[in-house]
Design a protein around this motif. Structure first.
Motif, PDB file in Angstrom:
ATOM      1  N   VAL A 320     -38.174 -48.235  42.304  1.00  0.00           N
ATOM      2  CA  VAL A 320     -36.772 -48.006  42.766  1.00  0.00           C
ATOM      3  C   VAL A 320     -35.702 -48.027  41.637  1.00  0.00           C
ATOM      4  CG1 VAL A 320     -36.817 -48.535  45.171  1.00  0.00           C
ATOM      5  CG2 VAL A 320     -36.105 -50.205  43.544  1.00  0.00           C
ATOM      6  N   THR A 321     -34.778 -47.227  41.484  1.00  0.00           N
ATOM      7  CA  THR A 321     -33.732 -47.275  40.396  1.00  0.00           C
ATOM      8  C   THR A 321     -32.374 -47.781  41.126  1.00  0.00           C
ATOM      9  OG1 THR A 321     -33.059 -45.078  41.060  1.00  0.00           O
ATOM     10  CG2 THR A 321     -34.748 -45.226  39.520  1.00  0.00           C
ATOM     11  N   ALA A 322     -31.484 -47.882  40.108  1.00  0.00           N
ATOM     12  CA  ALA A 322     -30.206 -48.357  40.428  1.00  0.00           C
ATOM     13  C   ALA A 322     -29.774 -47.407  41.651  1.00  0.00           C
ATOM     14  CB  ALA A 322     -29.281 -48.474  39.332  1.00  0.00           C
ATOM     15  N   GLU A 323     -29.763 -46.001  41.453  1.00  0.00           N
ATOM     16  CA  GLU A 323     -29.281 -45.012  42.298  1.00  0.00           C
ATOM     17  C   GLU A 323     -29.877 -45.228  43.686  1.00  0.00           C
ATOM     18  OE1 GLU A 323     -30.365 -44.662  39.099  1.00  0.00           O
ATOM     19  OE2 GLU A 323     -28.539 -44.086  38.099  1.00  0.00           O
ATOM     20  N   ASP A 324     -31.107 -45.718  43.584  1.00  0.00           N
ATOM     21  CA  ASP A 324     -31.743 -45.793  44.851  1.00  0.00           C
ATOM     22  C   ASP A 324     -31.195 -46.872  45.934  1.00  0.00           C
ATOM     23  OD1 ASP A 324     -33.854 -43.736  44.459  1.00  0.00           O
ATOM     24  OD2 ASP A 324     -35.005 -44.944  43.376  1.00  0.00           O
ATOM     25  N   LEU A 325     -31.034 -47.970  45.014  1.00  0.00           N
ATOM     26  CA  LEU A 325     -30.478 -49.251  45.665  1.00  0.00           C
ATOM     27  C   LEU A 325     -29.074 -49.001  46.168  1.00  0.00           C
ATOM     28  CD1 LEU A 325     -31.611 -51.933  43.220  1.00  0.00           C
ATOM     29  CD2 LEU A 325     -32.571 -51.274  45.426  1.00  0.00           C
ATOM     30  N   GLU A 326     -28.226 -48.122  45.351  1.00  0.00           N
ATOM     31  CA  GLU A 326     -27.023 -47.682  46.053  1.00  0.00           C
ATOM     32  C   GLU A 326     -27.038 -46.783  47.147  1.00  0.00           C
ATOM     33  OE1 GLU A 326     -24.743 -46.246  42.769  1.00  0.00           O
ATOM     34  OE2 GLU A 326     -24.591 -48.197  41.518  1.00  0.00           O
ATOM     35  N   LYS A 327     -27.882 -46.040  46.940  1.00  0.00           N
ATOM     36  CA  LYS A 327     -28.239 -45.124  48.070  1.00  0.00           C
ATOM     37  C   LYS A 327     -28.869 -45.610  49.593  1.00  0.00           C
ATOM     38  CE  LYS A 327     -30.291 -40.480  48.769  1.00  0.00           C
ATOM     39  NZ  LYS A 327     -31.275 -39.320  48.420  1.00  0.00           N
ATOM     40  N   HIS A 328     -29.457 -46.581  49.379  1.00  0.00           N
ATOM     41  CA  HIS A 328     -29.936 -47.006  50.528  1.00  0.00           C
ATOM     42  C   HIS A 328     -29.677 -48.805  50.654  1.00  0.00           C
ATOM     43  CE1 HIS A 328     -32.713 -43.583  50.837  1.00  0.00           C
ATOM     44  NE2 HIS A 328     -32.904 -43.847  49.720  1.00  0.00           N
ATOM     45  N   PRO A 329     -28.391 -48.947  50.916  1.00  0.00           N
ATOM     46  CA  PRO A 329     -28.019 -50.419  50.967  1.00  0.00           C
ATOM     47  C   PRO A 329     -28.548 -50.905  52.127  1.00  0.00           C
ATOM     48  CG  PRO A 329     -26.096 -49.027  51.588  1.00  0.00           C
ATOM     49  CD  PRO A 329     -27.275 -48.164  51.087  1.00  0.00           C
ATOM     50  N   GLY A 330     -28.916 -52.192  52.254  1.00  0.00           N
ATOM     51  CA  GLY A 330     -28.973 -52.970  53.476  1.00  0.00           C
ATOM     52  C   GLY A 330     -30.533 -52.502  54.033  1.00  0.00           C
ATOM     53  N   GLU A 331     -31.265 -51.791  53.331  1.00  0.00           N
ATOM     54  CA  GLU A 331     -32.596 -51.248  53.866  1.00  0.00           C
ATOM     55  C   GLU A 331     -33.597 -51.978  53.534  1.00  0.00           C
ATOM     56  OE1 GLU A 331     -33.030 -47.096  53.866  1.00  0.00           O
ATOM     57  OE2 GLU A 331     -30.907 -46.633  54.144  1.00  0.00           O
ATOM     58  N   GLY A 332     -33.583 -53.102  52.768  1.00  0.00           N
ATOM     59  CA  GLY A 332     -34.627 -54.134  52.576  1.00  0.00           C
ATOM     60  C   GLY A 332     -35.209 -53.723  51.002  1.00  0.00           C
ATOM     61  N   TYR A 333     -34.848 -52.843  50.224  1.00  0.00           N
ATOM     62  CA  TYR A 333     -35.421 -52.484  49.090  1.00  0.00           C
ATOM     63  C   TYR A 333     -34.932 -53.639  48.018  1.00  0.00           C
ATOM     64  CZ  TYR A 333     -36.603 -47.846  50.678  1.00  0.00           C
ATOM     65  OH  TYR A 333     -37.099 -46.882  51.216  1.00  0.00           O
ATOM     66  N   LEU A 334     -35.980 -54.081  47.343  1.00  0.00           N
ATOM     67  CA  LEU A 334     -35.767 -54.714  45.985  1.00  0.00           C
ATOM     68  C   LEU A 334     -35.912 -54.391  44.891  1.00  0.00           C
ATOM     69  CD1 LEU A 334     -37.698 -58.055  47.359  1.00  0.00           C
ATOM     70  CD2 LEU A 334     -35.258 -57.694  47.757  1.00  0.00           C
ATOM     71  N   THR A 335     -35.366 -54.947  43.767  1.00  0.00           N
ATOM     72  CA  THR A 335     -35.136 -54.331  42.446  1.00  0.00           C
ATOM     73  C   THR A 335     -36.768 -53.946  41.977  1.00  0.00           C
ATOM     74  OG1 THR A 335     -35.379 -56.714  41.417  1.00  0.00           O
ATOM     75  CG2 THR A 335     -33.101 -55.430  41.615  1.00  0.00           C
ATOM     76  N   ASP A 336     -37.683 -54.450  42.492  1.00  0.00           N
ATOM     77  CA  ASP A 336     -39.099 -54.260  42.154  1.00  0.00           C
ATOM     78  C   ASP A 336     -39.908 -53.609  43.215  1.00  0.00           C
ATOM     79  OD1 ASP A 336     -39.110 -56.562  43.641  1.00  0.00           O
ATOM     80  OD2 ASP A 336     -40.632 -57.432  42.399  1.00  0.00           O
ATOM     81  N   SER A 337     -39.230 -52.880  44.090  1.00  0.00           N
ATOM     82  CA  SER A 337     -39.858 -52.256  45.187  1.00  0.00           C
ATOM     83  C   SER A 337     -40.001 -50.728  44.611  1.00  0.00           C
ATOM     84  CB  SER A 337     -38.909 -52.239  46.428  1.00  0.00           C
ATOM     85  OG  SER A 337     -38.534 -53.466  47.059  1.00  0.00           O
ATOM     86  N   VAL A 338     -41.199 -50.156  45.501  1.00  0.00           N
ATOM     87  CA  VAL A 338     -41.254 -48.984  45.307  1.00  0.00           C
ATOM     88  C   VAL A 338     -40.923 -47.915  46.376  1.00  0.00           C
ATOM     89  CG1 VAL A 338     -43.601 -49.380  44.079  1.00  0.00           C
ATOM     90  CG2 VAL A 338     -43.489 -49.048  46.501  1.00  0.00           C
ATOM     91  N   ILE A 339     -40.605 -46.824  46.151  1.00  0.00           N
ATOM     92  CA  ILE A 339     -40.290 -45.733  47.213  1.00  0.00           C
ATOM     93  C   ILE A 339     -40.847 -44.350  46.819  1.00  0.00           C
ATOM     94  CG2 ILE A 339     -38.438 -44.906  45.448  1.00  0.00           C
ATOM     95  CD1 ILE A 339     -36.525 -44.635  48.096  1.00  0.00           C
ATOM     96  N   GLY A 340     -41.180 -43.723  48.146  1.00  0.00           N
ATOM     97  CA  GLY A 340     -41.974 -42.505  48.020  1.00  0.00           C
ATOM     98  C   GLY A 340     -41.050 -41.472  47.311  1.00  0.00           C
ATOM     99  N   ARG A 341     -41.538 -40.814  46.551  1.00  0.00           N
ATOM    100  CA  ARG A 341     -40.938 -39.685  45.817  1.00  0.00           C
ATOM    101  C   ARG A 341     -41.110 -38.290  46.114  1.00  0.00           C
ATOM    102  NH1 ARG A 341     -36.599 -42.217  44.095  1.00  0.00           N
ATOM    103  NH2 ARG A 341     -36.999 -43.497  42.366  1.00  0.00           N
ATOM    104  N   SER A 342     -42.348 -37.682  46.865  1.00  0.00           N
ATOM    105  CA  SER A 342     -42.743 -36.504  46.995  1.00  0.00           C
ATOM    106  C   SER A 342     -43.726 -36.503  48.178  1.00  0.00           C
ATOM    107  CB  SER A 342     -43.091 -35.600  45.880  1.00  0.00           C
ATOM    108  OG  SER A 342     -44.379 -36.102  45.359  1.00  0.00           O
ATOM    109  N   GLY A 343     -44.124 -35.328  48.691  1.00  0.00           N
ATOM    110  CA  GLY A 343     -45.067 -35.237  49.658  1.00  0.00           C
ATOM    111  C   GLY A 343     -45.034 -36.408  50.945  1.00  0.00           C
ATOM    112  N   MET A 344     -46.197 -36.536  51.313  1.00  0.00           N
ATOM    113  CA  MET A 344     -46.129 -37.391  52.666  1.00  0.00           C
ATOM    114  C   MET A 344     -45.565 -38.773  52.405  1.00  0.00           C
ATOM    115  SD  MET A 344     -47.564 -35.568  54.888  1.00  0.00           S
ATOM    116  CE  MET A 344     -46.595 -34.181  53.945  1.00  0.00           C
ATOM    117  N   GLU A 345     -45.531 -39.135  50.933  1.00  0.00           N
ATOM    118  CA  GLU A 345     -45.175 -40.604  50.808  1.00  0.00           C
ATOM    119  C   GLU A 345     -43.620 -40.468  50.772  1.00  0.00           C
ATOM    120  OE1 GLU A 345     -46.712 -43.246  50.221  1.00  0.00           O
ATOM    121  OE2 GLU A 345     -48.007 -43.173  48.706  1.00  0.00           O
ATOM    122  N   GLY A 346     -42.973 -39.523  50.353  1.00  0.00           N
ATOM    123  CA  GLY A 346     -41.554 -39.195  50.620  1.00  0.00           C
ATOM    124  C   GLY A 346     -41.194 -38.928  52.095  1.00  0.00           C
ATOM    125  N   LEU A 347     -41.836 -38.129  52.691  1.00  0.00           N
ATOM    126  CA  LEU A 347     -41.551 -37.521  53.966  1.00  0.00           C
ATOM    127  C   LEU A 347     -41.601 -38.763  55.184  1.00  0.00           C
ATOM    128  CD1 LEU A 347     -40.574 -35.179  55.714  1.00  0.00           C
ATOM    129  CD2 LEU A 347     -43.459 -35.024  56.124  1.00  0.00           C
TER     130      LEU A 347
END
Length: 425
Positions: A320-347
């Motif tokens: 995750v990036t700083a922008e991701d953390l701002e976009k998803h507040p309170g959703e449990g993401y940490l500074t070293d979390s991962v997030i789906g970027r495309s395909g089924m991972e993102g969907l």
């Protein structure tokens, strides 16, 4: 006019003047009394009561104004803890648990035998581990406060502070610890349960500074020949490697991650015709281990067994990036979390990521748990099963991998997509 009449009139005029003076004096006295009464009453109103001071204290706390909170402490409490330690103690705890929406409800007051006024109250706040709620009591004591003219006032209430004002049962040497139980990301499976994305193992190439060859004239104080050799094998610049080694947390016995490589398939090496890529990977890792300070260890990664054959379909994850953390507040993401970027991972990001477990506990100086303040249980991500047939996906890719093509294989009766192939990958 006779003298007797003039004298009578003079006496009558003098009498009126005396009467007016007396009335004026009475009015002035009454006004002065009223003024003193109002002044005394206002002074009484200015002296804040313990419950009002506690409410004020909590308002400063909600605003993060720890320095002003210290002003409400009595003299003995200030002797027990310095302003700097008080501010650090409160800031580290409240900001460490991400306390928010702090609310206090006064339950009542009571007079103690020592003359202190006790305030009973209920505190509720939100935190990383959910809501924290507790009942507490704090004492206030009248204390003479020096005025600007050096004279002492009649007295004002001040808080008798101790660590239990923060949380009940919190001792002076206790700590508030936040621990995270990381959720496992769900897997992506094909129609037959074969893995398309999920848990895997890779080889982490790292450096142990204390075991590396040193050279004061070399980059970062290390042997230039070793760094250049490592750079050539991994495809990372010498500057990039030395930057990792110069991080503030690095010590002589630290393992500094440099690059992640594919895990060597030991079973494949035993086959009659081992995979060429696997053989090359094994040779690379063996050569890396000849460089002083290099260590290779297993590390958990997100694995994609079909690789490029389903890359566009399955997608990928990224830190995750700083922008991701701002976009998803309170959703449990940490500074070293991962997030789906495309395909089924993102969907299916919401279903796949799960929910980390979090616990906030009071621990003693020996590390023993004393009280659990709040906790959220871990919930692993869901597995997602697709209609894709991984064997058909591979067969189509192998047949068209050198051509520019896009192939969709569907069940004509149900409309299920069995393969979705794009070449080149």
């Amino acid at each position: 006019m006779s003298r007797r009449r003039r004298r009578s009139r003079r006496r009558s005029g003098a009498g009126r003047m005396v009467l007016i003076v007396i009335i004026a004096a009475v009015l002035l006295a009454a006004a002065a009394g009223a003024f003193l009464f109002v002044t005394h009453r206002d002074a009484g109103q200015k002296q804040k009561q313990p419950d009002e001071l506690l409410t004020e204290y909590m308002q400063f706390l909600a605003a993060g104004n720890y320095d002003t909170m210290y002003e409400l402490l009595n003299a003995q409490s200030r002797l027990n803890i310095s302003r700097e330690d008080f501010v650090a103690r409160n800031r580290n705890i409240y900001e460490g648990i991400e306390a928010a929406d702090i609310r206090v409800e006064i339950k009542g007051t009571e007079q103690k035998e020592n003359g202190a006024e006790a305030v009973n109250y209920q505190t509720t706040m939100n935190s990383l581990a959910g809501e924290i709620s507790f009942f507490n009591q704090v004492d206030f004591q009248l204390e003479e406060i020096p005025g600007e003219d050096g004279k002492k006032s009649a007295g004002e209430y001040r808080m008798i502070w101790n660590d239990w004002v923060i949380f009940p049962q919190l001792g002076r040497t206790d700590k508030v610890r936040v621990s995270t139980d990381r959720a496992d990301r769900g897997s992506i499976l094909d129609r037959n349960g074969n893995l398309l994305a999920g848990k895997g193992t890779a080889s982490l190439v790292g450096l142990v500074p204390g075991k590396m060859n040193r050279d004061p004239a070399g980059p970062g104080g290390y042997a230039a020949v070793d760094l250049e050799r490592l750079s050539g094998l991994l495809g990372i610049s010498v500057e990039g490697i030395t930057k990792k080694l110069s991080a503030g947390w690095v010590k002589d016995d630290s393992l500094v991650p440099v690059k992640t490589l594919k895990h060597v398939d030991e079973l494949n090496l035993l086959a009659d015709k081992p995979d060429e890529a696997n053989l090359q990977n094994q040779a690379l890792q063996e050569e890396l281990l000849t460089i002083p300070g290099v260590m290779i260890t297993d590390t958990a990664v997100r694995s994609y067994p079909l690789g490029e054959k389903a890359a566009h379909l399955v997608g990928y994850v990224q830190n995750v990036t700083a922008e991701d953390l701002e976009k998803h507040p309170g959703e449990g993401y940490l500074t070293d979390s991962v997030i789906g970027r495309s395909g089924m991972e993102g969907l299916f990001e919401k279903e796949l990521k799960g929910q980390n477990g979090t616990r906030i506990v009071i621990v003693t100086q020996d590390g023993e748990e004393k009280l659990v303040l709040a906790s959220i249980p871990r919930a692993d991500g869901q597995d997602i099963r697709l209609t894709i047939d991984s064997r058909l996906q591979q067969s189509i890719y192998d047949a068209f991998q050198d051509r520019k093509s896009c192939t969709v294989a569907m069940n004509p009766r149900t409309g299920e997509v069995l393969a979705l192939v794009n070449t080149p990958s």
